[in-house]
Scaffold this motif. Structure first.
Motif, PDB file in Angstrom:
ATOM      1  N   GLY A  84       1.052  -1.130   0.259  1.00 59.10           N
ATOM      2  CA  GLY A  84       0.017  -0.108   0.218  1.00 59.10           C
ATOM      3  C   GLY A  84       0.711   1.170   0.043  1.00 59.10           C
ATOM      4  O   GLY A  84       0.303   2.310  -0.118  1.00 59.10           O
ATOM      5  N   GLU A  85       2.364   1.252   0.088  1.00 61.19           N
ATOM      6  CA  GLU A  85       2.960   2.302   0.256  1.00 61.19           C
ATOM      7  C   GLU A  85       3.030   2.881  -1.258  1.00 61.19           C
ATOM      8  O   GLU A  85       3.183   2.073  -2.213  1.00 61.19           O
ATOM      9  CB  GLU A  85       4.585   1.806   0.679  1.00 61.19           C
ATOM     10  CG  GLU A  85       5.354   3.033   0.931  1.00 61.19           C
ATOM     11  CD  GLU A  85       5.008   3.628   2.565  1.00 61.19           C
ATOM     12  OE1 GLU A  85       4.140   3.034   3.328  1.00 61.19           O
ATOM     13  OE2 GLU A  85       5.528   4.692   2.750  1.00 61.19           O
ATOM     14  N   ARG A  86       2.889   4.273  -1.252  1.00 61.78           N
ATOM     15  CA  ARG A  86       3.312   4.684  -2.528  1.00 61.78           C
ATOM     16  C   ARG A  86       4.691   5.290  -2.854  1.00 61.78           C
ATOM     17  O   ARG A  86       5.365   5.881  -1.976  1.00 61.78           O
ATOM     18  CB  ARG A  86       2.405   6.234  -2.575  1.00 61.78           C
ATOM     19  CG  ARG A  86       2.394   7.016  -3.972  1.00 61.78           C
ATOM     20  CD  ARG A  86       1.527   6.400  -4.799  1.00 61.78           C
ATOM     21  NE  ARG A  86       1.262   7.275  -6.207  1.00 61.78           N
ATOM     22  CZ  ARG A  86       1.148   6.721  -7.325  1.00 61.78           C
ATOM     23  NH1 ARG A  86       0.626   5.547  -7.326  1.00 61.78           N
ATOM     24  NH2 ARG A  86       0.967   7.399  -8.231  1.00 61.78           N
ATOM     25  N   ALA A  93      12.546  -0.213  -5.225  1.00 61.89           N
ATOM     26  CA  ALA A  93      11.968  -1.113  -4.092  1.00 61.89           C
ATOM     27  C   ALA A  93      11.011  -0.245  -3.080  1.00 61.89           C
ATOM     28  O   ALA A  93      11.587   0.818  -3.171  1.00 61.89           O
ATOM     29  CB  ALA A  93      13.226  -1.823  -3.415  1.00 61.89           C
ATOM     30  N   CYS A  94      10.473  -0.930  -2.518  1.00 59.34           N
ATOM     31  CA  CYS A  94       9.644  -0.543  -1.509  1.00 59.34           C
ATOM     32  C   CYS A  94      10.358   0.058  -0.199  1.00 59.34           C
ATOM     33  O   CYS A  94      11.071  -0.824   0.329  1.00 59.34           O
ATOM     34  CB  CYS A  94       8.239  -1.402  -1.200  1.00 59.34           C
ATOM     35  SG  CYS A  94       7.463  -0.478   0.215  1.00 59.34           S
ATOM     36  N   TRP A  95      10.284   1.170   0.234  1.00 58.30           N
ATOM     37  CA  TRP A  95      10.759   1.597   1.506  1.00 58.30           C
ATOM     38  C   TRP A  95      10.271   0.978   2.717  1.00 58.30           C
ATOM     39  O   TRP A  95      11.117   0.719   3.647  1.00 58.30           O
ATOM     40  CB  TRP A  95      10.688   3.141   1.793  1.00 58.30           C
ATOM     41  CG  TRP A  95      11.528   3.972   0.753  1.00 58.30           C
ATOM     42  CD1 TRP A  95      10.884   4.676  -0.201  1.00 58.30           C
ATOM     43  CD2 TRP A  95      12.902   4.135   0.897  1.00 58.30           C
ATOM     44  NE1 TRP A  95      12.079   5.351  -0.992  1.00 58.30           N
ATOM     45  CE2 TRP A  95      13.009   4.921  -0.250  1.00 58.30           C
ATOM     46  CE3 TRP A  95      14.071   3.439   1.321  1.00 58.30           C
ATOM     47  CZ2 TRP A  95      14.463   5.234  -0.801  1.00 58.30           C
ATOM     48  CZ3 TRP A  95      15.274   3.795   1.054  1.00 58.30           C
ATOM     49  CH2 TRP A  95      15.425   4.712  -0.119  1.00 58.30           C
ATOM     50  N   HIS A  96       8.981   0.648   2.525  1.00 59.61           N
ATOM     51  CA  HIS A  96       8.201   0.176   3.885  1.00 59.61           C
ATOM     52  C   HIS A  96       8.568  -1.389   3.898  1.00 59.61           C
ATOM     53  O   HIS A  96       8.845  -1.694   4.849  1.00 59.61           O
ATOM     54  CB  HIS A  96       6.754   0.507   3.427  1.00 59.61           C
ATOM     55  CG  HIS A  96       5.937   0.051   4.704  1.00 59.61           C
ATOM     56  ND1 HIS A  96       6.202   0.721   5.722  1.00 59.61           N
ATOM     57  CD2 HIS A  96       5.127  -0.929   5.017  1.00 59.61           C
ATOM     58  CE1 HIS A  96       5.178   0.415   6.813  1.00 59.61           C
ATOM     59  NE2 HIS A  96       4.609  -0.769   6.163  1.00 59.61           N
ATOM     60  N   CYS A  97       8.577  -2.231   2.922  1.00 53.19           N
ATOM     61  CA  CYS A  97       8.449  -3.624   3.245  1.00 53.19           C
ATOM     62  C   CYS A  97       9.737  -4.119   2.232  1.00 53.19           C
ATOM     63  O   CYS A  97      10.084  -5.351   2.508  1.00 53.19           O
ATOM     64  CB  CYS A  97       7.415  -4.169   2.695  1.00 53.19           C
ATOM     65  SG  CYS A  97       6.815  -4.421   0.731  1.00 53.19           S
ATOM     66  N   GLY A  98      10.310  -3.507   1.468  1.00 56.46           N
ATOM     67  CA  GLY A  98      11.354  -4.073   0.349  1.00 56.46           C
ATOM     68  C   GLY A  98      11.078  -4.637  -0.678  1.00 56.46           C
ATOM     69  O   GLY A  98      11.924  -5.298  -1.295  1.00 56.46           O
TER      70      GLY A  98
HETATM   71 ZN    ZN Z   1       5.799  -2.114   0.547  1.00 57.30          ZN
END
Ligand code: ZN
Length: 102
Positions: A84-86, A93-98
């Protein structure tokens, strides 16, 4: 101490270092002073380098570095991760979950 990043762009070295610190990774920049002397030294010898203080942070640091340093040519549109991270298009890559960009 371990090197995780080197660049001919002093701004990017500072950015990467800031990001690592935000993630709780102790790091420092080397060669930043020499960088201004570029032209008198072999280019690769005086590029700013980002070093982490603790080797055990290496994998995590490289993940952050890789996510932060996608070449401009690979930058795509903003994307939304499965968590759900923008994410802005220049990050692979996603900062939140990688998770990698789909
Ligand atoms: Zn993520």
């Amino acid at each position: 101490m371990r090197r995780v990043y080197s660049t001919d762009n002093g701004m990017m070295a500072g950015l990467v270092c800031d990001l690592l610190r935000q993630q709780g990774i102790d790091c420092s920049i080397r060669n930043q002073g020499l960088w201004s002397a570029l032209g008198e030294l072999p280019p690769n010898e005086c590029w700013p380098e980002v070093w982490i203080a603790n080797d055990r942070d290496f994998d995590r640091a490289m993940h952050i570095v890789n996510a932060a340093t996608v070449p401009d040519t690979d930058a795509g549109p903003d994307w939304t991760c499965t968590c759900g991270e923008r994410i802005e298009g220049q990050f692979a890559a996603c900062w939140h979950c990688g998770s990698p960009r789909p």
